[in-house]
Design an enzyme around this catalytic site. Structure first.
Site, PDB file in Angstrom:
ATOM      1  N   CYS A   8      44.080  37.207  51.943  1.00  0.00           N
ATOM      2  CA  CYS A   8      44.741  38.742  53.387  1.00  0.00           C
ATOM      3  C   CYS A   8      44.913  37.841  54.456  1.00  0.00           C
TER       4      CYS A   8
ATOM      5  N   CYS B 196      48.109  39.759  52.809  1.00  0.00           N
ATOM      6  CA  CYS B 196      48.267  40.627  53.706  1.00  0.00           C
ATOM      7  C   CYS B 196      49.357  40.958  55.554  1.00  0.00           C
TER       8      CYS B 196
ATOM      9  N   LYS C 136      51.977  38.842  55.811  1.00  0.00           N
ATOM     10  CA  LYS C 136      53.506  39.405  55.361  1.00  0.00           C
ATOM     11  C   LYS C 136      53.538  40.868  56.116  1.00  0.00           C
TER      12      LYS C 136
ATOM     13  N   TYR D  88      55.293  42.156  43.823  1.00  0.00           N
ATOM     14  CA  TYR D  88      55.612  42.112  44.925  1.00  0.00           C
ATOM     15  C   TYR D  88      55.526  41.265  45.303  1.00  0.00           C
TER      16      TYR D  88
ATOM     17  N   GLU E 239      58.762  41.559  48.282  1.00  0.00           N
ATOM     18  CA  GLU E 239      58.992  41.654  49.693  1.00  0.00           C
ATOM     19  C   GLU E 239      59.254  40.115  50.424  1.00  0.00           C
TER      20      GLU E 239
ATOM     21  N   HIS F 194      56.389  68.709  61.377  1.00  0.00           N
ATOM     22  CA  HIS F 194      58.167  68.441  61.529  1.00  0.00           C
ATOM     23  C   HIS F 194      58.879  67.615  62.315  1.00  0.00           C
TER      24      HIS F 194
ATOM     25  N   GLU G  30      56.242  65.091  55.424  1.00  0.00           N
ATOM     26  CA  GLU G  30      55.903  67.301  55.290  1.00  0.00           C
ATOM     27  C   GLU G  30      57.716  67.060  53.776  1.00  0.00           C
TER      28      GLU G  30
HETATM   29  P1  FAD Z   1      40.742  35.888  48.413  1.00  0.00           P
HETATM   30  O1  FAD Z   1      40.766  36.662  49.869  1.00  0.00           O
HETATM   31  O2  FAD Z   1      41.332  34.856  47.812  1.00  0.00           O
HETATM   32  O3  FAD Z   1      39.110  34.785  48.840  1.00  0.00           O
HETATM   33  C1  FAD Z   1      38.453  34.273  48.026  1.00  0.00           C
HETATM   34  C2  FAD Z   1      38.707  32.533  49.089  1.00  0.00           C
HETATM   35  O4  FAD Z   1      37.556  31.817  48.005  1.00  0.00           O
HETATM   36  C3  FAD Z   1      39.287  32.262  49.413  1.00  0.00           C
HETATM   37  O5  FAD Z   1      39.177  31.259  51.203  1.00  0.00           O
HETATM   38  C4  FAD Z   1      39.043  30.423  48.208  1.00  0.00           C
HETATM   39  O6  FAD Z   1      39.682  29.264  49.429  1.00  0.00           O
HETATM   40  C5  FAD Z   1      37.812  30.684  48.546  1.00  0.00           C
HETATM   41  N1  FAD Z   1      37.134  29.810  46.893  1.00  0.00           N
HETATM   42  C6  FAD Z   1      38.171  29.173  46.064  1.00  0.00           C
HETATM   43  N2  FAD Z   1      36.275  29.067  45.042  1.00  0.00           N
HETATM   44  C7  FAD Z   1      36.065  28.256  45.553  1.00  0.00           C
HETATM   45  C8  FAD Z   1      34.823  27.654  44.990  1.00  0.00           C
HETATM   46  N3  FAD Z   1      34.126  27.457  44.377  1.00  0.00           N
HETATM   47  N4  FAD Z   1      33.889  27.492  46.570  1.00  0.00           N
HETATM   48  C9  FAD Z   1      33.974  28.176  47.990  1.00  0.00           C
HETATM   49  N5  FAD Z   1      35.441  29.174  48.657  1.00  0.00           N
HETATM   50  C10 FAD Z   1      35.671  29.187  47.246  1.00  0.00           C
HETATM   51  N6  FAD Z   1      46.797  43.208  49.211  1.00  0.00           N
HETATM   52  C11 FAD Z   1      47.347  44.115  49.930  1.00  0.00           C
HETATM   53  O7  FAD Z   1      45.833  44.990  49.937  1.00  0.00           O
HETATM   54  N7  FAD Z   1      47.686  44.750  50.894  1.00  0.00           N
HETATM   55  C12 FAD Z   1      48.849  43.858  51.005  1.00  0.00           C
HETATM   56  O8  FAD Z   1      50.096  43.809  51.559  1.00  0.00           O
HETATM   57  C13 FAD Z   1      48.657  42.767  49.803  1.00  0.00           C
HETATM   58  N8  FAD Z   1      50.071  41.664  50.240  1.00  0.00           N
HETATM   59  C14 FAD Z   1      49.895  39.870  49.644  1.00  0.00           C
HETATM   60  C15 FAD Z   1      50.502  38.950  50.212  1.00  0.00           C
HETATM   61  C16 FAD Z   1      50.477  37.799  49.251  1.00  0.00           C
HETATM   62  C17 FAD Z   1      51.154  37.140  49.574  1.00  0.00           C
HETATM   63  C18 FAD Z   1      48.974  37.701  49.181  1.00  0.00           C
HETATM   64  C19 FAD Z   1      48.996  36.865  48.062  1.00  0.00           C
HETATM   65  C20 FAD Z   1      48.587  38.761  48.641  1.00  0.00           C
HETATM   66  C21 FAD Z   1      48.541  40.639  48.783  1.00  0.00           C
HETATM   67  N9  FAD Z   1      47.247  40.539  48.584  1.00  0.00           N
HETATM   68  C22 FAD Z   1      47.930  42.125  49.512  1.00  0.00           C
HETATM   69  C23 FAD Z   1      46.482  40.618  47.820  1.00  0.00           C
HETATM   70  C24 FAD Z   1      45.212  40.679  48.686  1.00  0.00           C
HETATM   71  O9  FAD Z   1      45.522  39.691  49.614  1.00  0.00           O
HETATM   72  C25 FAD Z   1      44.338  40.241  48.076  1.00  0.00           C
HETATM   73  O10 FAD Z   1      43.452  41.192  47.026  1.00  0.00           O
HETATM   74  C26 FAD Z   1      42.202  40.267  48.366  1.00  0.00           C
HETATM   75  O11 FAD Z   1      43.297  38.815  50.005  1.00  0.00           O
HETATM   76  C27 FAD Z   1      41.404  39.352  47.614  1.00  0.00           C
HETATM   77  O12 FAD Z   1      40.585  39.220  48.330  1.00  0.00           O
HETATM   78  P2  FAD Z   1      38.885  38.249  47.616  1.00  0.00           P
HETATM   79  O13 FAD Z   1      37.700  37.790  48.691  1.00  0.00           O
HETATM   80  O14 FAD Z   1      39.267  38.208  46.011  1.00  0.00           O
HETATM   81  O15 FAD Z   1      39.986  36.611  47.563  1.00  0.00           O
HETATM   82  P1  NDP Z   2      52.160  39.331  39.790  1.00  0.00           P
HETATM   83  O1  NDP Z   2      51.694  38.959  38.250  1.00  0.00           O
HETATM   84  O2  NDP Z   2      52.131  40.952  40.384  1.00  0.00           O
HETATM   85  O3  NDP Z   2      54.421  39.293  39.082  1.00  0.00           O
HETATM   86  C1  NDP Z   2      54.418  38.108  38.427  1.00  0.00           C
HETATM   87  C2  NDP Z   2      56.420  38.205  38.703  1.00  0.00           C
HETATM   88  O4  NDP Z   2      56.591  36.668  37.639  1.00  0.00           O
HETATM   89  C3  NDP Z   2      56.389  38.949  37.767  1.00  0.00           C
HETATM   90  O5  NDP Z   2      57.555  39.563  37.955  1.00  0.00           O
HETATM   91  C4  NDP Z   2      56.598  38.128  35.802  1.00  0.00           C
HETATM   92  O6  NDP Z   2      57.732  38.283  35.828  1.00  0.00           O
HETATM   93  C5  NDP Z   2      56.779  36.533  36.993  1.00  0.00           C
HETATM   94  N1  NDP Z   2      56.430  35.835  36.695  1.00  0.00           N
HETATM   95  C6  NDP Z   2      55.513  35.363  35.473  1.00  0.00           C
HETATM   96  N2  NDP Z   2      56.007  33.743  35.379  1.00  0.00           N
HETATM   97  C7  NDP Z   2      57.310  33.208  35.091  1.00  0.00           C
HETATM   98  C8  NDP Z   2      58.367  32.145  34.875  1.00  0.00           C
HETATM   99  N3  NDP Z   2      57.327  31.752  34.237  1.00  0.00           N
HETATM  100  N4  NDP Z   2      59.326  32.597  35.060  1.00  0.00           N
HETATM  101  C9  NDP Z   2      59.857  33.419  35.543  1.00  0.00           C
HETATM  102  N5  NDP Z   2      59.205  34.814  36.146  1.00  0.00           N
HETATM  103  C10 NDP Z   2      57.761  34.189  35.689  1.00  0.00           C
HETATM  104  O7  NDP Z   2      52.273  38.687  40.434  1.00  0.00           O
HETATM  105  P2  NDP Z   2      52.894  38.635  42.028  1.00  0.00           P
HETATM  106  O8  NDP Z   2      52.281  37.243  42.651  1.00  0.00           O
HETATM  107  O9  NDP Z   2      53.828  39.228  43.411  1.00  0.00           O
HETATM  108  O10 NDP Z   2      51.210  39.137  42.772  1.00  0.00           O
HETATM  109  C11 NDP Z   2      49.946  39.108  42.711  1.00  0.00           C
HETATM  110  C12 NDP Z   2      48.907  40.145  43.510  1.00  0.00           C
HETATM  111  O11 NDP Z   2      48.690  40.203  44.964  1.00  0.00           O
HETATM  112  C13 NDP Z   2      49.808  41.567  42.878  1.00  0.00           C
HETATM  113  O12 NDP Z   2      48.981  42.230  41.605  1.00  0.00           O
HETATM  114  C14 NDP Z   2      49.183  42.535  43.817  1.00  0.00           C
HETATM  115  O13 NDP Z   2      47.816  43.103  43.312  1.00  0.00           O
HETATM  116  C15 NDP Z   2      48.949  41.126  44.939  1.00  0.00           C
HETATM  117  N6  NDP Z   2      49.287  41.680  46.224  1.00  0.00           N
HETATM  118  C16 NDP Z   2      49.891  43.645  47.067  1.00  0.00           C
HETATM  119  C17 NDP Z   2      50.999  43.212  47.528  1.00  0.00           C
HETATM  120  C18 NDP Z   2      50.765  44.840  48.380  1.00  0.00           C
HETATM  121  O14 NDP Z   2      49.739  45.511  47.840  1.00  0.00           O
HETATM  122  N7  NDP Z   2      51.458  45.059  48.886  1.00  0.00           N
HETATM  123  C19 NDP Z   2      51.468  42.049  47.814  1.00  0.00           C
HETATM  124  C20 NDP Z   2      51.874  41.048  47.496  1.00  0.00           C
HETATM  125  C21 NDP Z   2      50.536  40.675  46.165  1.00  0.00           C
HETATM  126  P3  NDP Z   2      57.490  39.215  34.385  1.00  0.00           P
HETATM  127  O15 NDP Z   2      57.368  40.652  34.607  1.00  0.00           O
HETATM  128  O16 NDP Z   2      58.755  38.934  33.503  1.00  0.00           O
HETATM  129  O17 NDP Z   2      56.458  38.792  33.708  1.00  0.00           O
END
Ligand code: FAD
Ligand code: NDP
Length: 607
Positions: free
Chosen positions: A169, A174, A177, A310, A314, A582, A587
């Site tokens: 995140c 997040c 982004k 997502y 985004e 408003h 609203e």
């Molecule tokens: P993470 O935050 O992924 O933390 C896991 C940590 O464990 C990492 O630092 C990793 O390196 C470490 N790790 C892994 N394996 C090991 C190991 N064996 N030993 C030690 N350390 C290890 N969510 C929202 O709510 N709003 C958003 O707007 C949003 N935008 C997103 C945009 C993007 C581009 C992405 C990729 C995700 C987004 N998410 C968003 C999703 C959100 O980031 C995740 O749901 C959240 O970070 C998950 O938290 P977590 O604690 O499960 O894991």
């Molecule tokens: P998702 O798993 O939600 O989506 C994957 C996308 O990639 C789908 O459109 C899928 O298509 C496509 N895809 C998968 N494999 C292939 C392939 N081989 N070739 C072409 N297209 C493919 O993953 P995201 O990476 O977008 O997000 C991961 C998670 O992170 C989300 O579920 C969300 O919870 C979290 N997140 C939250 C955000 C927020 O809160 N604003 C922002 C960003 C991420 P198809 O539908 O055909 O399977």
């Protein structure tokens, strides 16, 4: 055996004078092996047989043979987070149920526990993964007075990108982004300045390098704050990769390849996920993912984004907002799992902003045509049923094709943690307990739950409370609000229209909807007629609102509040009783009166 029966007599005499928690504690502490059991339970019999085969005397307290059995079982559940039997203790230490005892037997830990050579655990809780969920769980446990350690390690992306403490995140999710989303919206605002009387230079350009520098500096300050917070809360931090040796011990390897071990009574696995790379030529050599884009040290230029959920939408939104040429390759649908009417509206709004979508298109390979920063790349793809060949020359290819749970290479198979074999995610029960009794999992790594930061945080806090304060509140994964931060934001909570119909049948559902215009955009005519709201009501339950969807400015802020309404069971009449603010976009929700089934027009061309 004679000695054992004398001891047993002494124990039972004392036991008669005790009750409740003091009785449970007395039993646990006065026996080397205690098995809280039920006479009819086959798993209890299995544990007893194992002890007998090891010639280990044990004290079995049969909960179904005493009136206080259910009350004592409740006390055990509070004490150990385990309601089932057998519930086994050795030398006062909680071992767990039948499968835990068998795992400990297999790994040799049971022998050490019985011999008294098993090290006393150094920590009450070790959290693996210092992201949103892990840090929340660690802080809560430390606040409850427990000895806690966090182990976090970031493996570099194939492009070599790495980052600091705080997880996805903060570093590659997040936060960067949202900042890039804001940067893109700001660009639109600046361009619309003249409509509001601002004299703005016609030569507005965006400096990618400056944005990345500012975003990365902000992230570094957050990394620093996380480390400080861990220190302030007396949580030991290890920047090392963790792997299980047994159910109470991990091996840690740091960046210098130095190895050390840690023992803990309980573990929380919060290791999250990393981007998935489809197996096609050139992908790991030339493509980037969300792990790289926020720190890319050159302007990405003309970009092809693969994926349509997502992350893909985004990223497409903010890159197009900076004036870049962006094409999204959509394999099937936009935003799988979301309301498809809303998803298509997002798509058409993004198209109106210049984003190109190629539907039914999947990449087959990437090649580099020219080195540089950015390089020149060629994406090979196929499109449609006829597998028509597509070639796009661009500068950057960004894969947003889902994320894989980080569950390989951490010894989970060795200690018997059950995974969903199809996606590698950890299976947990309603208490986030894995198949190994003292090991829990939260956040993106668990199966079947939303991958969102606040979900991971809430689950982590509640888990530590349950483990260490006796408060038993479970994580509620229903009605979780979320927002897709596309140029026109999309916020939603509850059922999509399709899902509601599947669940309750079309006749039971009524949808109230309208397009609307944001007053703040009236002078520039921005997005006129595009914002839209719909609520989905369950007719059979007095029009209870089971879905809320809004496409418009600040949809995230709006959806958060309405999420509470849905969680509390709000009905259409409650929404109509609510007085609007408003002039706002929110609203509109208080005055919805046109049903979809009426077929009446909901187009809006002015405020
Ligand atoms: P993470 O935050 O992924 O933390 C896991 C940590 O464990 C990492 O630092 C990793 O390196 C470490 N790790 C892994 N394996 C090991 C190991 N064996 N030993 C030690 N350390 C290890 N969510 C929202 O709510 N709003 C958003 O707007 C949003 N935008 C997103 C945009 C993007 C581009 C992405 C990729 C995700 C987004 N998410 C968003 C999703 C959100 O980031 C995740 O749901 C959240 O970070 C998950 O938290 P977590 O604690 O499960 O894991
Ligand atoms: P998702 O798993 O939600 O989506 C994957 C996308 O990639 C789908 O459109 C899928 O298509 C496509 N895809 C998968 N494999 C292939 C392939 N081989 N070739 C072409 N297209 C493919 O993953 P995201 O990476 O977008 O997000 C991961 C998670 O992170 C989300 O579920 C969300 O919870 C979290 N997140 C939250 C955000 C927020 O809160 N604003 C922002 C960003 C991420 P198809 O539908 O055909 O399977």
């Amino acid at each position: 055996m004679k000695i054992f029966s004398v001891l047993f007599k002494q124990i039972t005499t004392t036991m008669e004078k005790l009750s409740g928690e003091s009785l449970v504690d007395y039993i646990i502490n006065s026996n080397k092996v205690t098995i809280f059991s039920k006479t009819t339970c086959p798993f209890c019999k299995q544990v007893k047989s194992l002890m007998e085969s090891l010639s280990e005397p044990y004290f079995a307290f049969e909960l179904d043979q005493t009136q206080d059995g259910p009350a004592l079982q409740n006390i055990l559940a509070e004490k150990t987070q385990q309601r089932t039997v057998p519930n086994v203790f050795i030398r006062g230490m909680h071992v767990g149920g039948c499968s835990d005892v068998l795992t400990a037997y297999r790994t040799g830990a049971l022998r050490e526990m019985l011999d008294g050579t098993y090290e006393k655990c150094e920590y009450d809780l070790v959290v693996i993964g210092g992201g949103s969920g892990g840090i929340a769980a660690a802080k809560e446990a430390a606040a409850l007075g427990r000895k806690v350690a966090v182990c976090d390690f970031v493996k570099p992306s194939p492009m070599g990108t790495t980052w600091g403490l705080g997880g996805t995140c903060v570093n590659v999710g997040c936060i960067p982004k949202k900042l890039m989303h804001r940067a893109a919206l700001l660009g639109h605002d600046i361009k619309e300045g003249p409509a509001f009387g601002w004299r703005v230079s016609t030569d507005i350009t965006h400096d990618w390098g400056k944005l990345v520098e500012e975003v990365q500096n902000y992230i570094k300050s957050l990394n620093f704050n996380y480390r400080k917070e861990l220190r302030t809360n007396k949580i030991t931090y290890h920047n090392a990769y963790a792997e299980f040796e047994d159910a109470h011990r991990i091996k840690m390897r740091n960046i210098k390849n130095e190895v050390s071990t840690l023992t803990a009574q309980n573990f929380v696995i919060a290791v999250g996920g990393r981007p998935h790379y489809p197996n096609i030529p050139g992908v790991k050599e030339y493509a980037i993912t969300s792990d790289d884009v926020f720190s890319l040290n050159y302007n990405p230029g003309k970009t092809v984004i693969v994926g349509a959920s997502y992350i893909a939408l985004e990223c497409a939104g903010f890159l197009a907002g900076f004036g870049l040429d962006v094409t999204v390759l959509v394999r099937s649908i936009l935003l799988r799992g979301f309301d498809q009417q809303m998803a298509e509206m997002i798509g058409s709004h993004m198209e109106s902003q210049g984003v190109k979508f190629i539907r039914g298109c999947v990449p087959t390979g990437i090649e580099k045509i020219e080195d540089g920063a950015p390089p020149v790349l060629k994406v090979h793809a196929v499109k449609g049923e006829k597998q028509e060949s597509v070639e796009i020359v661009c500068n950057t290819v960004l894969f947003a094709t889902g994320r894989n749970a980080c569950t390989s290479n951490m010894g989970l198979d060795k200690i018997g943690i059950a995974l969903n074999k199809s996606n590698g995610k950890i299976l947990v029960d309603e208490y986030e307990r894995t198949s190994v009794n003292n090991i829990f999992a939260i956040g993106d790594v668990i199966d079947g739950k939303p991958e969102l930061t606040p979900v991971a945080i809430q689950a982590g806090k509640l888990l530590s409370k349950r483990l260490f304060s006796g408060e038993m509140t479970k994580m509620d994964y229903t009605f979780v609000p979320t927002t897709v931060f596309t140029p026109l934001e999309y916020g939603c909570v509850g059922f999509s229209e399709e899902h509601a119909i599947d669940e309750y049948d079309k006749e039971n559902i009524e949808v109230y909807h309208t397009h609307f215009n944001a007053v703040e955009n009236a002078l520039s005519n921005r997005d006129e007629g595009k914002p839209y709201i719909k609520i989905i009501c369950l007719k059979s339950d007095e029009n209870r609102i089971i879905g809320f969807h809004i496409l418009g400015p600040n949809a995230g802020e709006i959806t958060q509040g309405f999420g509470l309404g849905l969680k509390l069971g709000a009905k259409l009449k409650d929404l109509h009783n609510l007085v609007g603010i408003h002039p706002t976009c929110a609203e509109v929700a208080t005055t919805l009166s046109i049903t979809k089934s009426s077929g009446k027009s909901v187009d809006k061309t002015s405020c």
